[in-house]
Design a protein around this motif. Structure first.
Motif, mmCIF file in Angstrom:
data_model
loop_
_atom_site.group_PDB
_atom_site.id
_atom_site.type_symbol
_atom_site.label_atom_id
_atom_site.label_comp_id
_atom_site.label_asym_id
_atom_site.label_seq_id
_atom_site.Cartn_x
_atom_site.Cartn_y
_atom_site.Cartn_z
ATOM 1 N N TYR A 78 0.823 -1.150 -0.068
ATOM 2 C CA TYR A 78 0.046 0.180 -0.006
ATOM 3 C C TYR A 78 0.711 1.162 -0.145
ATOM 4 C CZ TYR A 78 -3.666 -3.028 1.418
ATOM 5 O OH TYR A 78 -4.740 -4.078 1.794
ATOM 6 N N LYS A 104 -1.095 8.097 -0.137
ATOM 7 C CA LYS A 104 -1.420 9.360 -0.736
ATOM 8 C C LYS A 104 -0.904 10.513 0.126
ATOM 9 C CE LYS A 104 -4.954 9.512 -3.611
ATOM 10 N NZ LYS A 104 -6.196 9.318 -4.015
ATOM 11 N N LYS A 148 -1.576 13.804 1.873
ATOM 12 C CA LYS A 148 -3.000 14.264 2.413
ATOM 13 C C LYS A 148 -3.124 15.873 1.818
ATOM 14 C CE LYS A 148 -2.065 12.447 6.922
ATOM 15 N NZ LYS A 148 -2.000 12.627 8.396
ATOM 16 N N ASN A 167 -8.177 12.509 6.561
ATOM 17 C CA ASN A 167 -7.718 11.015 6.446
ATOM 18 C C ASN A 167 -6.649 10.669 5.616
ATOM 19 O OD1 ASN A 167 -9.444 10.796 8.623
ATOM 20 N ND2 ASN A 167 -11.155 10.013 7.388
ATOM 21 N N LYS A 168 -5.725 9.799 6.102
ATOM 22 C CA LYS A 168 -4.795 9.179 5.052
ATOM 23 C C LYS A 168 -5.448 8.148 4.256
ATOM 24 C CE LYS A 168 0.181 8.897 5.246
ATOM 25 N NZ LYS A 168 1.263 8.595 6.125
ATOM 26 N N SER A 169 -5.352 8.217 3.041
ATOM 27 C CA SER A 169 -5.790 7.119 2.154
ATOM 28 C C SER A 169 -4.501 6.431 1.287
ATOM 29 C CB SER A 169 -6.732 7.741 0.995
ATOM 30 O OG SER A 169 -5.984 8.562 0.124
ATOM 31 N N TYR A 170 -4.614 5.262 0.903
ATOM 32 C CA TYR A 170 -3.691 4.339 0.344
ATOM 33 C C TYR A 170 -3.963 3.818 -1.187
ATOM 34 C CZ TYR A 170 -1.738 4.269 5.133
ATOM 35 O OH TYR A 170 -1.287 4.458 6.410
ATOM 36 N N LYS A 203 -3.758 0.716 -3.127
ATOM 37 C CA LYS A 203 -3.255 -0.608 -2.935
ATOM 38 C C LYS A 203 -2.989 -1.122 -4.310
ATOM 39 C CE LYS A 203 -7.082 -0.740 0.484
ATOM 40 N NZ LYS A 203 -8.204 -1.499 1.160
ATOM 41 N N SER A 248 -6.581 3.395 -5.519
ATOM 42 C CA SER A 248 -6.836 4.145 -4.205
ATOM 43 C C SER A 248 -8.288 4.039 -3.599
ATOM 44 C CB SER A 248 -6.256 5.556 -4.544
ATOM 45 O OG SER A 248 -7.238 6.247 -5.317
ATOM 46 N N ASN A 249 -9.190 3.813 -4.505
ATOM 47 C CA ASN A 249 -10.365 3.710 -4.029
ATOM 48 C C ASN A 249 -11.168 2.403 -4.865
ATOM 49 O OD1 ASN A 249 -13.053 4.182 -2.882
ATOM 50 N ND2 ASN A 249 -13.527 5.798 -4.264
#
Length: 320
Positions: free
Chosen positions: A14, A17, A19, A25-28, A30, A280-281
Motif C-alpha cells: 500500500y 497518498k 494528504k 484521513n490518510k488514504s492508500y 492498494k 486508491s478507491n
C-alpha cells in the motif's frame, strides 16, 4: 514434496497518498492486495494483466527493491521479507531482474563491458577471470566480443535488451524476474528475445517470473499463468488450461482480445463496460464486479477467495 524456489504468501503493498492541505484521513493506493503464489525450480510463471494492476510492483518486492506492507516472501524456504540491506546483498546474486526499458536501465556513461562486469565486482568475482566472463556472456546472448567497448546508445533496442540479459546472468542467478522485457521492442525482435530466454533457461536451469500485458507473448514462454486485476490474482493455472478453458470473466475478456492468426476465423469479443477503478478507491466486494457481465449482488458485498476449482486451477470468483 520439493520446496518451491519462491513462495509468496498474502503479499500486500500500500502506497500512502499525500494528504490535503487540512490533513484529513490518510488514504492508500492498494498496488498489490493479498497476492499468493509459488514458483517451482526451473519453471516460468507468467504474470498478466492491464497496466496498473500491480504486476511490476510484485516483481520489485520479490527483488527487495520495495518493502512489502504485509505478507511473506520465501526464497528456497528462507524468509527474506525482513532482511536488512546487507543481508539481502549476499542473497541477491541468486535473483536478478531484466527491466522493461533496456535504455533506461543501462548507464549511458558506461561501456557495455563495464555494465556487465559491475555485478561481478559487487559480488567479489575473481579479478583475473572477469574479462573472460564478460566476453563469454556477450557470446551467450548473441553479441560479439567487440561490442564490449561500445556505449548503450550505439545499440538497437533488441541488442540493448540482450546486454540487460547478459548483466542479469553475470552472477549465475537461480531466478530471473523479467518485467515486460519485450514490450518496448518490435514484433520481429520480440520473438528473438523470447527464444533467447527459453534457450538460456535450458542451458543454465533458470527459473523465470515473466511479467507482461500481452497474453500471446506469455503463452509462448510460460508454464503456468497468473492473471492479475487491481492488485489481486483472479486466476492461476497452467497455460494449456488457461487458454482452453478460462474460468474468470476477466480472463475470458482478455483472451477474447488476442488475435487469431487465421483471417477466416473470428473470435467473439467480450467488451468490458466502464473503466478500471482507481486502486486508491477500489470497489467493495469483488473488485471486478463493476465491469463484470455476470455480477450478482453477492459480488458487490463479499470478497471472493482464491480457491482451487480443479487440480492446480485457482480462481477467485463467486460463480464457482
Amino acid at each position: 514434496m520439493e520446496t518451491p524456489l519462491v513462495e509468496v504468501k498474502n503479499l500486500k503493498k500500500y502506497f500512502p497518498k499525500k494528504k490535503g492541505l487540512l490533513g484529513g484521513n490518510k488514504s492508500y493506493v492498494k498496488a498489490v492486495d493479498d497476492v499468493s503464489f509459488t514458483i517451482r525450480k526451473g519453471e516460468t510463471l507468467g504474470l498478466v494483466g492491464e497496466s496498473g494492476c500491480g504486476k511490476s510492483t510484485t516483481g520489485r518486492m520479490l527483488m527487495k527493491l520495495l518493502d512489502p506492507t504485509e505478507g511473506q516472501i520465501l526464497f528456497e524456504g528462507q524468509d527474506i521479507t525482513g532482511l536488512s540491506d546487507n543481508q539481502i546483498r549476499t542473497i541477491r546474486k541468486e535473483f536478478q531482474m531484466v527491466f522493461q526499458d533496456p535504455y533506461a536501465s543501462l548507464n549511458p556513461r558506461m561501456k557495455v563491458g563495464e555494465i556487465i562486469e559491475e555485478p561481478l565486482i559487487v559480488h567479489g568475482y575473481p579479478k583475473e577471470k572477469r574479462q573472460e566472463r564478460v566476453l563469454h556472456l556477450l557470446e551467450v546472448v548473441g553479441l560479439s566480443a567487440y561490442h564490449a567497448d561500445r556505449y548503450p546508445h550505439e545499440f538497437s533496442g533488441g541488442q540493448r535488451q540482450r546486454v540487460g540479459i547478459a548483466r542479469a546472468l553475470a552472477v549465475n542467478p537461480k531466478l530471473i524476474i523479467a518485467d515486460e522485457p519485450v514490450s518496448a521492442l518490435d514484433v520481429s525482435i520480440q520473438s528473438q528475445i523470447l527464444n533467447l530466454l527459453k534457450d538460456l533457461q535450458e542451458e543454465f536451469e533458470l527459473t523465470y517470473l515473466f511479467i507482461a500485458h500481452d497474453l500471446s507473448v506469455v503463452e509462448h514462454i510460460s508454464d503456468r499463468v497468473g492473471v492479475m486485476y487491481l492488485g489481486k490474482i483472479v486466476e492461476l493455472t497452467d497455460k494449456e488450461t488457461l487458454y482452453k478453458e478460462p474460468l474468470h470473466p476477466y480472463t475470458k475478456a482478455l483472451l477474447s482480445a488476442v488475435p487469431i492468426p487465421n483471417p477466416r476465423l473470428k473470435r467473439e469479443r467480450i467488451l468490458l463496460k466502464g473503466d478500471i477503478p482507481s486502486p486508491s478507491n477500489p470497489p467493495s466486494g469483488c473488485t471486478f464486479h463493476t465491469r463484470c457481465p455476470f455480477a450478482t449482488e453477492e459480488c458487490s458485498k463479499k470478497v471472493p477467495k482464491l480457491k482451487e476449482i480443479a487440480k492446480g486451477h485457482f480462481v477467485s470468483c463467486h460463480l464457482y
